[in-house]
Scaffold this motif. Structure first.
Motif, PDB file in Angstrom:
ATOM      1  N   MET A 198      25.570   9.745  -7.374  1.00  0.00           N
ATOM      2  CA  MET A 198      25.120  10.259  -8.673  1.00  0.00           C
ATOM      3  C   MET A 198      24.438  11.616  -8.508  1.00  0.00           C
ATOM      4  SD  MET A 198      22.202   8.841 -11.278  1.00  0.00           S
ATOM      5  CE  MET A 198      20.936   9.640 -10.278  1.00  0.00           C
ATOM      6  N   ARG A 199      23.582  11.720  -7.476  1.00  0.00           N
ATOM      7  CA  ARG A 199      22.879  12.991  -7.249  1.00  0.00           C
ATOM      8  C   ARG A 199      23.840  14.130  -6.943  1.00  0.00           C
ATOM      9  NH1 ARG A 199      18.107  10.297  -3.521  1.00  0.00           N
ATOM     10  NH2 ARG A 199      16.717   9.717  -5.252  1.00  0.00           N
ATOM     11  N   LYS A 200      24.953  13.802  -6.328  1.00  0.00           N
ATOM     12  CA  LYS A 200      25.968  14.821  -6.050  1.00  0.00           C
ATOM     13  C   LYS A 200      26.507  15.393  -7.358  1.00  0.00           C
ATOM     14  CE  LYS A 200      30.619  15.339  -4.097  1.00  0.00           C
ATOM     15  NZ  LYS A 200      31.737  14.636  -3.401  1.00  0.00           N
ATOM     16  N   PHE A 201      26.742  14.511  -8.336  1.00  0.00           N
ATOM     17  CA  PHE A 201      27.304  14.953  -9.613  1.00  0.00           C
ATOM     18  C   PHE A 201      26.243  15.575 -10.523  1.00  0.00           C
ATOM     19  CE2 PHE A 201      30.812  12.418  -8.207  1.00  0.00           C
ATOM     20  CZ  PHE A 201      31.930  12.939  -8.855  1.00  0.00           C
ATOM     21  N   THR A 202      24.992  15.126 -10.415  1.00  0.00           N
ATOM     22  CA  THR A 202      23.923  15.660 -11.273  1.00  0.00           C
ATOM     23  C   THR A 202      23.173  16.805 -10.625  1.00  0.00           C
ATOM     24  OG1 THR A 202      22.322  14.042 -10.423  1.00  0.00           O
ATOM     25  CG2 THR A 202      23.603  13.407 -12.371  1.00  0.00           C
ATOM     26  N   LYS A 203      23.705  17.315  -9.497  1.00  0.00           N
ATOM     27  CA  LYS A 203      23.060  18.419  -8.772  1.00  0.00           C
ATOM     28  C   LYS A 203      21.632  18.060  -8.377  1.00  0.00           C
ATOM     29  CE  LYS A 203      25.937  21.986 -10.887  1.00  0.00           C
ATOM     30  NZ  LYS A 203      26.872  21.038 -11.534  1.00  0.00           N
ATOM     31  N   GLU A 204      21.495  16.877  -7.795  1.00  0.00           N
ATOM     32  CA  GLU A 204      20.230  16.347  -7.252  1.00  0.00           C
ATOM     33  C   GLU A 204      19.206  15.987  -8.324  1.00  0.00           C
ATOM     34  OE1 GLU A 204      19.959  15.531  -4.081  1.00  0.00           O
ATOM     35  OE2 GLU A 204      22.007  16.269  -3.822  1.00  0.00           O
ATOM     36  N   ARG A 205      19.608  15.956  -9.574  1.00  0.00           N
ATOM     37  CA  ARG A 205      18.684  15.560 -10.635  1.00  0.00           C
ATOM     38  C   ARG A 205      18.655  14.048 -10.757  1.00  0.00           C
ATOM     39  NH1 ARG A 205      16.706  19.657 -14.154  1.00  0.00           N
ATOM     40  NH2 ARG A 205      17.181  21.630 -13.118  1.00  0.00           N
ATOM     41  N   LEU A 227      21.001  14.752 -21.201  1.00  0.00           N
ATOM     42  CA  LEU A 227      21.153  16.015 -20.484  1.00  0.00           C
ATOM     43  C   LEU A 227      22.220  15.921 -19.401  1.00  0.00           C
ATOM     44  CD1 LEU A 227      17.421  17.153 -20.071  1.00  0.00           C
ATOM     45  CD2 LEU A 227      19.121  18.025 -21.692  1.00  0.00           C
ATOM     46  N   GLN A 228      22.403  14.726 -18.852  1.00  0.00           N
ATOM     47  CA  GLN A 228      23.376  14.524 -17.781  1.00  0.00           C
ATOM     48  C   GLN A 228      24.648  13.836 -18.283  1.00  0.00           C
ATOM     49  OE1 GLN A 228      23.070  15.752 -14.828  1.00  0.00           O
ATOM     50  NE2 GLN A 228      20.943  16.439 -15.047  1.00  0.00           N
ATOM     51  N   LYS A 229      24.868  13.853 -19.593  1.00  0.00           N
ATOM     52  CA  LYS A 229      26.006  13.136 -20.173  1.00  0.00           C
ATOM     53  C   LYS A 229      27.329  13.513 -19.494  1.00  0.00           C
ATOM     54  CE  LYS A 229      28.679  12.706 -24.453  1.00  0.00           C
ATOM     55  NZ  LYS A 229      28.774  13.078 -25.896  1.00  0.00           N
ATOM     56  N   ALA A 230      27.629  14.806 -19.433  1.00  0.00           N
ATOM     57  CA  ALA A 230      28.913  15.245 -18.865  1.00  0.00           C
ATOM     58  C   ALA A 230      29.018  14.842 -17.398  1.00  0.00           C
ATOM     59  CB  ALA A 230      29.064  16.753 -19.022  1.00  0.00           C
ATOM     60  N   ASN A 231      27.921  15.010 -16.651  1.00  0.00           N
ATOM     61  CA  ASN A 231      27.947  14.689 -15.219  1.00  0.00           C
ATOM     62  C   ASN A 231      28.087  13.184 -14.977  1.00  0.00           C
ATOM     63  OD1 ASN A 231      27.665  17.388 -14.457  1.00  0.00           O
ATOM     64  ND2 ASN A 231      25.423  17.287 -14.592  1.00  0.00           N
ATOM     65  N   LEU A 232      27.435  12.367 -15.807  1.00  0.00           N
ATOM     66  CA  LEU A 232      27.519  10.920 -15.638  1.00  0.00           C
ATOM     67  C   LEU A 232      28.924  10.410 -15.979  1.00  0.00           C
ATOM     68  CD1 LEU A 232      24.058   9.854 -17.130  1.00  0.00           C
ATOM     69  CD2 LEU A 232      24.753   9.766 -14.723  1.00  0.00           C
ATOM     70  N   ARG A 233      29.536  11.002 -16.973  1.00  0.00           N
ATOM     71  CA  ARG A 233      30.914  10.607 -17.318  1.00  0.00           C
ATOM     72  C   ARG A 233      31.883  11.010 -16.203  1.00  0.00           C
ATOM     73  NH1 ARG A 233      31.963   9.511 -22.896  1.00  0.00           N
ATOM     74  NH2 ARG A 233      33.998  10.532 -22.750  1.00  0.00           N
TER      75      ARG A 233
END
Length: 426
Positions: A198-205, A227-233
């Protein structure tokens, strides 16, 4: 610091800079204080210095009145401590603390603490006692107002707004969407492989960890998801997710289903529309940038207007939320002090003189506040004459410097010792 195990944020204290500068100015050969000097000699000097500061604050209490604030909290070793602070135009000062670990803090005992503190400060100097909205404080507040009819008991605004969040997120769809978000967060965070992915996709967020003590955290959690909608999908649709053994579990499939579903994100947006305006009010009352008493009435009105506007005035979508807000506001949070603060906030008063916010409720609250705080009818009449000048911006109120200060200075706020001396002289 490393040797003594001091917390690293020591270097952020202003006194740390002064300490380093003083040592440097002394130069080589400075003798450090002994254990006895630190523990006794210098400590007594510091206590004396603090006593002098409190005496300076007492001058303000005698002139302008003050608010007693009581904060109950539990230490890491399980002790229950009640901190007592006093607020005035010279800002807040810590007065004392009480260890309530070995006794229950029921209404009678809290009232006893209220009474002892009021008598110590002087009942003529106390405007209000502020606590959280716990049942024992409500009971103690009623007893106190019966014995001291000229003093208000006021529930903590931040605590009341947190309780609003708690009530709102017991209702669907807010409760359901938060439960889904918590389950997704818990499933990912408890599995290091998924967490790192997950951190890889959310840029460590990271996503906000839900907390039990602050209901507003529900909003912050959903906001972090949004805020992380696109990254989580992207995460749950990625090859790395599909190839992960955890993603093939029933709970993993359910988490992916939630993050892909448009209905989940629609409910997140709906929760943010409700929570966003309230979180702004919470930050105002829970911050220290300006005294919130003169802004709370206006802030709650604006929050409700913002919520209604976000749903394009469709009452059906927010009527239950307004019922919850109004119940907490009318039964706990709204006080004549807030309406008086609203009227006496020049930054708002002169803008709202023709506004619907200056309705009968505001004026009734203002006069109720005068009758309670000022037992002398002659003084109330004198205040009425002065208020006439204030409302028409006559005399000093109409000077250019006063007009400029309406939006620049918060009512009753003194930011420096220099401001304090100016305040005294005027």
């Amino acid at each position: 610091m490393y040797d003594a195990g001091l917390p690293f944020n020591c270097v952020n204290y202003k006194t740390f800079d002064k300490f380093i500068e003083a040592v440097g100015q002394y130069g080589p050969g400075m003798k450090p204080p002994s254990y006895h000097e630190v523990r006794v000699t210098h400590l007594k000097k510091e206590v004396k210095k603090m006593d002098q500061i409190i005496e300076e604050h007492k001058v303000e209490w005698n002139k302008f009145g003050c608010s007693i604030m009581m904060d109950k909290w539990t230490t890491q070793n399980g002790k229950m401590i009640i901190n007592v602070l006093v607020n005035s135009p010279r800002r807040s000062v810590f007065l004392e603390s009480h260890d309530a670990s070995n006794s229950s803090t029921d209404g009678s005992k809290m009232y006893s603490l209220f009474r002892n503190t009021i008598d110590k400060i002087g009942k003529a100097n106390v405007v209000q006692v502020v606590t959280d909205n716990a049942s024992e404080n409500v009971s103690a507040g009623k007893m106190m107002e019966a014995i001291y009819p000229n003093i208000y008991w006021t529930p903590c605004a931040a605590h009341c707004i947190n309780l609003m969040f708690g009530d709102i997120f017991k209702e669907n769809p807010y409760a359901l969407v938060f439960i889904k978000a918590v389950k997704v967060y818990a499933y990912i965070s408890q599995r290091p492989l998924l967490l790192n992915l997950m951190r890889k996709f959310t840029k460590e967020r990271n996503l906000v960890r839900p907390a039990k003590t602050r209901f507003a955290t529900t909003f912050l959690t959903l906001h972090s998801f949004y805020l992380q909608k696109a990254n989580l999908r992207k995460l749950v649709l990625s090859t790395e997710w599909k190839d992960n053994k955890y993603a093939k579990e029933a709970a993993g499939k359910e988490a992916a289903k939630v993050l892909i579903a448009p209905s989940f994100w629609n409910d997140v947006v709906r929760a943010l529309k409700v929570g966003g305006p309230l979180i702004r009010v919470l930050r105002m009352v829970d911050g220290e940038k300006k005294p919130p008493m003169g802004y709370l009435y206006e802030a709650m009105d604006r929050a409700k207007e913002s919520i209604a506007a976000s749903f394009d005035g469709n009452v059906r979508k927010y009527e239950k939320v307004f019922e919850i807000i109004d119940t907490r506001w009318n039964n706990q949070l709204h006080r004549p002090l807030h309406t008086a603060g609203h009227l006496l906030n020049s930054g708002l008063f002169y803008k709202n003189t023709s506004d619907e916010t200056l309705d009968s409720e505001v004026w009734i609250g203002y006069h109720a506040c005068l009758e309670k705080l000022i037992p002398n009818s002659a003084t109330i009449d004198l205040i009425g004459e002065e208020f006439g000048k204030y409302s028409q911006a006559d005399g000093l109120f109409g000077l250019p410097v006063a007009i400029r200060a309406r939006d620049k200075r918060s009512p009753g706020f003194i930011s420096t010792e220099e401001d304090a001396s100016t305040f005294d002289s005027t």
